[in-house]
Scaffold this motif. Structure first.
Motif, PDB file in Angstrom:
ATOM      1  N   ASN A 157     -21.629 -48.132  45.965  1.00  0.00           N
ATOM      2  CA  ASN A 157     -22.156 -48.280  44.903  1.00  0.00           C
ATOM      3  C   ASN A 157     -21.371 -48.077  43.490  1.00  0.00           C
ATOM      4  O   ASN A 157     -20.659 -46.988  43.770  1.00  0.00           O
ATOM      5  CB  ASN A 157     -23.243 -47.324  44.883  1.00  0.00           C
ATOM      6  CG  ASN A 157     -24.372 -47.096  44.400  1.00  0.00           C
ATOM      7  OD1 ASN A 157     -24.203 -47.887  43.037  1.00  0.00           O
ATOM      8  ND2 ASN A 157     -25.669 -47.070  44.641  1.00  0.00           N
ATOM      9  N   ASN A 184     -31.245 -58.049  43.892  1.00  0.00           N
ATOM     10  CA  ASN A 184     -31.551 -56.590  44.024  1.00  0.00           C
ATOM     11  C   ASN A 184     -32.091 -56.676  45.629  1.00  0.00           C
ATOM     12  O   ASN A 184     -32.009 -56.042  46.321  1.00  0.00           O
ATOM     13  CB  ASN A 184     -32.129 -56.439  43.204  1.00  0.00           C
ATOM     14  CG  ASN A 184     -32.824 -55.305  43.405  1.00  0.00           C
ATOM     15  OD1 ASN A 184     -33.942 -54.984  44.326  1.00  0.00           O
ATOM     16  ND2 ASN A 184     -31.424 -54.113  43.660  1.00  0.00           N
ATOM     17  N   GLU A 185     -33.321 -57.549  45.271  1.00  0.00           N
ATOM     18  CA  GLU A 185     -34.110 -57.414  46.955  1.00  0.00           C
ATOM     19  C   GLU A 185     -33.639 -58.082  48.400  1.00  0.00           C
ATOM     20  O   GLU A 185     -33.246 -57.705  49.578  1.00  0.00           O
ATOM     21  CB  GLU A 185     -35.343 -58.526  46.903  1.00  0.00           C
ATOM     22  CG  GLU A 185     -36.179 -57.977  46.120  1.00  0.00           C
ATOM     23  CD  GLU A 185     -38.215 -58.335  46.535  1.00  0.00           C
ATOM     24  OE1 GLU A 185     -38.256 -57.631  45.310  1.00  0.00           O
ATOM     25  OE2 GLU A 185     -38.278 -59.251  47.262  1.00  0.00           O
ATOM     26  N   ARG A 232     -30.975 -55.202  48.949  1.00  0.00           N
ATOM     27  CA  ARG A 232     -31.744 -53.602  49.827  1.00  0.00           C
ATOM     28  C   ARG A 232     -31.924 -54.009  51.347  1.00  0.00           C
ATOM     29  O   ARG A 232     -31.444 -53.219  51.709  1.00  0.00           O
ATOM     30  CB  ARG A 232     -33.005 -53.394  48.558  1.00  0.00           C
ATOM     31  CG  ARG A 232     -32.990 -53.032  47.625  1.00  0.00           C
ATOM     32  CD  ARG A 232     -33.756 -52.409  46.734  1.00  0.00           C
ATOM     33  NE  ARG A 232     -35.097 -52.295  47.404  1.00  0.00           N
ATOM     34  CZ  ARG A 232     -35.898 -52.436  45.336  1.00  0.00           C
ATOM     35  NH1 ARG A 232     -36.006 -53.223  45.551  1.00  0.00           N
ATOM     36  NH2 ARG A 232     -37.255 -52.349  47.445  1.00  0.00           N
ATOM     37  N   ILE A 233     -31.915 -55.371  51.008  1.00  0.00           N
ATOM     38  CA  ILE A 233     -32.149 -55.627  52.407  1.00  0.00           C
ATOM     39  C   ILE A 233     -30.409 -55.710  53.475  1.00  0.00           C
ATOM     40  O   ILE A 233     -31.114 -55.059  54.814  1.00  0.00           O
ATOM     41  CB  ILE A 233     -32.938 -57.195  52.718  1.00  0.00           C
ATOM     42  CG1 ILE A 233     -34.518 -56.763  52.523  1.00  0.00           C
ATOM     43  CG2 ILE A 233     -32.818 -57.426  54.614  1.00  0.00           C
ATOM     44  CD1 ILE A 233     -35.465 -57.971  51.971  1.00  0.00           C
ATOM     45  N   ARG A 273     -28.478 -54.205  52.698  1.00  0.00           N
ATOM     46  CA  ARG A 273     -28.017 -52.866  53.225  1.00  0.00           C
ATOM     47  C   ARG A 273     -28.513 -51.616  53.857  1.00  0.00           C
ATOM     48  O   ARG A 273     -28.525 -50.809  54.699  1.00  0.00           O
ATOM     49  CB  ARG A 273     -27.738 -52.058  51.854  1.00  0.00           C
ATOM     50  CG  ARG A 273     -26.932 -52.720  51.310  1.00  0.00           C
ATOM     51  CD  ARG A 273     -26.470 -51.986  49.899  1.00  0.00           C
ATOM     52  NE  ARG A 273     -25.436 -53.251  48.847  1.00  0.00           N
ATOM     53  CZ  ARG A 273     -25.036 -53.011  48.276  1.00  0.00           C
ATOM     54  NH1 ARG A 273     -25.780 -52.365  47.255  1.00  0.00           N
ATOM     55  NH2 ARG A 273     -24.465 -54.158  47.358  1.00  0.00           N
ATOM     56  N   SER A 274     -30.123 -52.104  54.278  1.00  0.00           N
ATOM     57  CA  SER A 274     -31.186 -51.977  55.097  1.00  0.00           C
ATOM     58  C   SER A 274     -30.404 -51.773  56.054  1.00  0.00           C
ATOM     59  O   SER A 274     -30.241 -50.986  57.376  1.00  0.00           O
ATOM     60  CB  SER A 274     -32.332 -51.549  54.996  1.00  0.00           C
ATOM     61  OG  SER A 274     -33.438 -51.450  55.314  1.00  0.00           O
ATOM     62  N   ALA A 283     -37.697 -52.273  54.367  1.00  0.00           N
ATOM     63  CA  ALA A 283     -36.061 -52.151  53.082  1.00  0.00           C
ATOM     64  C   ALA A 283     -36.682 -52.088  51.516  1.00  0.00           C
ATOM     65  O   ALA A 283     -36.303 -51.055  50.630  1.00  0.00           O
ATOM     66  CB  ALA A 283     -34.991 -53.028  52.912  1.00  0.00           C
ATOM     67  N   VAL A 305     -38.952 -54.052  50.846  1.00  0.00           N
ATOM     68  CA  VAL A 305     -39.249 -55.652  49.990  1.00  0.00           C
ATOM     69  C   VAL A 305     -40.411 -56.318  50.872  1.00  0.00           C
ATOM     70  O   VAL A 305     -40.739 -55.686  52.255  1.00  0.00           O
ATOM     71  CB  VAL A 305     -38.400 -56.371  49.926  1.00  0.00           C
ATOM     72  CG1 VAL A 305     -37.544 -57.844  49.285  1.00  0.00           C
ATOM     73  CG2 VAL A 305     -36.652 -55.651  49.269  1.00  0.00           C
ATOM     74  N   ASP A 339     -27.552 -62.373  49.659  1.00  0.00           N
ATOM     75  CA  ASP A 339     -26.516 -61.017  49.640  1.00  0.00           C
ATOM     76  C   ASP A 339     -25.712 -60.997  50.369  1.00  0.00           C
ATOM     77  O   ASP A 339     -26.411 -61.269  51.169  1.00  0.00           O
ATOM     78  CB  ASP A 339     -27.248 -59.873  48.484  1.00  0.00           C
ATOM     79  CG  ASP A 339     -25.718 -59.191  48.442  1.00  0.00           C
ATOM     80  OD1 ASP A 339     -25.600 -59.688  47.531  1.00  0.00           O
ATOM     81  OD2 ASP A 339     -25.670 -57.772  48.449  1.00  0.00           O
TER      82      ASP A 339
END
Lengths: 403, 403
Positions: free
Chosen positions: A188, A293-294, A297-298, A300-301, A329, A331, A383
């Motif tokens: 972050n 972004n999605e 998030r996945i 990092r989850s 996540a 999503v 990502d």
């Protein structure tokens, strides 16, 4: 591009470093205070933790960086000066004052950073003496640079430093960097401490943009334990000593950005490889998401799931944990479009397990480097996150790191 | 309210259970299939995982529960039937068909659940035979109930069952429940498998509301590793065999709700206490937040931090990790208002460390039960989460759980 691996932070022209053991760390003779100094006036840029609870030095440095002029960093390890209230703020301000006096520069040209245990007041007498000693020991030899890389370490097992030499307009430009991990790493904005130096000349605004770009593709891509620190700081000084000036977005800037990207991504990956107890370096690519972004998030989850991390530690292709971590996540997914590769072996294709050779896959996981590629089949955004496994050693380090 | 600790799931009148080892689990003679059956027609309610990747039995049971009539549960352990595509869906439907035929009930009165490894097709020949054997062995003795509690276990070290007997209108009403952990536990609606039986009569809509309320104050309050499962199911059957009928929100319902709350919170806490490798039971109270949601996000951020969990394992009052985990929950905080108690000892008061007796605090952390109370000073909302520590044993269990 020439890569330099020793003395890195003082590899650019016109930079000095000074370090000392002043008695903050318990281990005697373990360097715990350092100064990085530019012999010339310079511009600077910095990024900080987005944790709502941030340390006193971050509070001070956030103010100072606004003017965009920075000639020195002063930092200590062993004590984070976080959760220390107004006294902590006064102490961080005092560190700036003492260092500015010793270096004979203005107090608003100096950033301060701390790392270590949270919630303890700094031993200011030791620090005051330490800053004086470090300032007196400033120098530009490789040993000065290497000592500086060691002085910012906490639970790191290895120093993390790199520099690159670039040709811009037939002149040599150098970018040097040091960083430290090894726990409390989550992506972050800025993550962990990282100091960068360069002998290019650049307006602070443009330098800030370059730093942000580089952080996005390096420090913002890593996670070790998902726990964001109170002290994360990434900062750069540009002193112009190479004689090269970049003031606009041209091909020179592109060369510089590529060099800076190389330095920050090398340092970020070094943090993951030296993650607390890490035995694996894992790249997670999430492909064909509806948005970046999605995808992030996945990724990092998956990266932060203790079940995924322990399976990686066990060198076990327990891919159900990966797919299910993607599923929580937040999503929206279509399981019948989800495809998973581990180490380039197709193991789950559009919602169905494949008949892949699980023994071959298991064997491939004995390698230190593991790649996970999850295709969502929903859009055009990707990502990538770099992480490590969760080992017995992580538990040992963090259960036995006594306050 | 009388608490019953044996034969729990068949403690309410008119319920039977049947179990068998059919060969799904590797450990021989470890029960891996079970049926819970109501001798009378009944209503039912169920809550399911919110993971976007959910198992075939969840997909089937979500459809069946819509009618609100349920007379039986059929379930297996050792294989989750998740990430198994259309064949998995057909297999789950086939489990319903076989069980309905054996039990001589309609296929739309039967919920199906699976738990275990993800991504393997069910051994349907073994399961078909197993359902027949379990149906033939149905009975209402305590041993039938206890065997059913064992049949849903995976990495659990203890069976988790409880029942309560209540007086409603001078008649006995009983509520029984069983559940299983012990990894992949994260709060979000239903968490893990939990089957409940009661001999009250209640419309499905009202029963669903009671179940939702109870889950909110029990299963939604726990987290072990933040990894939400693909198979989470909490389901209840109400068969009316007690002669007590509740059709509206009156004092009778209140008594029933309290009984159900007791059963679900006892089971949820049992999951945490038997969390994989857990040595501590930790209650985290977040106080004076701007909203319940913000309090919950902070409580879970603390509970899921590997750094907090390892410090708890090390019995170390490393409170900086707790405060910093609160700081990255995505909630705006004012550090100067934040106050922290560990085991009722004030350690951080409005942004400043206190002079508390750290040795006394360390000693108090040797207890199995630990309380963390974080006051934000921002509003009037609170939330509570129950969790456990992160130990070497957790890593061992999950690194060595080979696929």
């Amino acid at each position: 591009m020439e890569v330099i691996t020793t003395g890195c932070i003082v590899a650019p022209r016109g930079f000095q470093a000074g370090t000392t053991y002043c008695g903050i760390k318990i281990t005697k003779d373990s360097l715990d205070l350092g100064i990085i100094f530019s012999e010339y006036p310079a511009t600077g840029a910095a990024l900080f933790t987005t944790n709502q609870i941030y340390a006193a030095p971050v509070r001070i440095s956030k103010k100072i960086i606004k003017k965009g002029r920075v000639r020195a960093f002063v930092m200590n390890s062993g004590n984070a000066n976080a959760c220390t209230g107004e006294q902590g703020y006064k102490d961080a301000a005092e560190m700036v004052r003492i260092a500015a006096r010793c270096l004979k520069i203005s107090e608003d040209e100096l950033l301060v950073a701390s790392t270590g245990i949270i919630g303890r007041l700094l031993p200011m007498d030791k620090i005051a003496a330490g800053i004086q000693t470090a300032a007196n020991s400033l120098g530009s030899t490789q040993e000065h640079g290497n000592a500086m890389a060691r002085a910012i370490m906490t639970t790191d097992t290895k120093q993390k430093a790199v520099a690159v030499r670039l040709k811009i307009n037939k002149k040599n430009v150098t970018i040097g960097g040091i960083t430290k991990g090894a726990g409390m790493i989550a992506p972050n904005l800025a993550t962990t401490l990282c100091f960068l130096t360069t002998d290019v000349s650049m307006p602070a605004m443009l330098l800030n943009e370059c730093l942000r770009n580089s952080a996005e593709s390096s420090f913002n891509r890593i996670t070790i334990d998902g726990h964001m620190s109170t002290n994360d700081t990434i900062a750069i000084i540009a002193n112009g000593a190479s004689g090269v000036t970049i003031t606009e977005k041209n091909s020179d800037l592109l060369i510089f950005q590529q060099g800076l990207d190389y330095v920050t991504s090398t340092l970020a990956k070094a943090i993951v490889m030296d993650g607390e107890g890490a035995t694996k370096f894992v790249q997670i690519d999430v492909i064909s998401a509806r948005s970046r972004n999605e995808a992030a998030r996945i990724a990092r989850s998956i990266a932060d799931s203790p079940l995924v991390k322990t399976a990686l530690n066990g060198e076990d292709p327990n891919w159900g944990r990966i797919v299910s971590a993607a599923g929580y996540a937040g999503v929206e997914l279509d399981e019948s479009k989800v495809t998973l590769f581990i180490n380039n072996i197709l193991i789950f294709a559009k919602g169905m397990p494949t008949q892949c050779d699980l023994n071959a896959l298991s064997r491939s996981m004995k390698d230190r480097n593991i790649t996970i590629r999850l295709e969502l089949g929903l859009g055009n955004y990707n990502d990538t996150v770099w992480t490590c496994d969760l080992s017995h050693e992580y538990v040992t380090i963090n259960a036995e790191y006594h306050t």
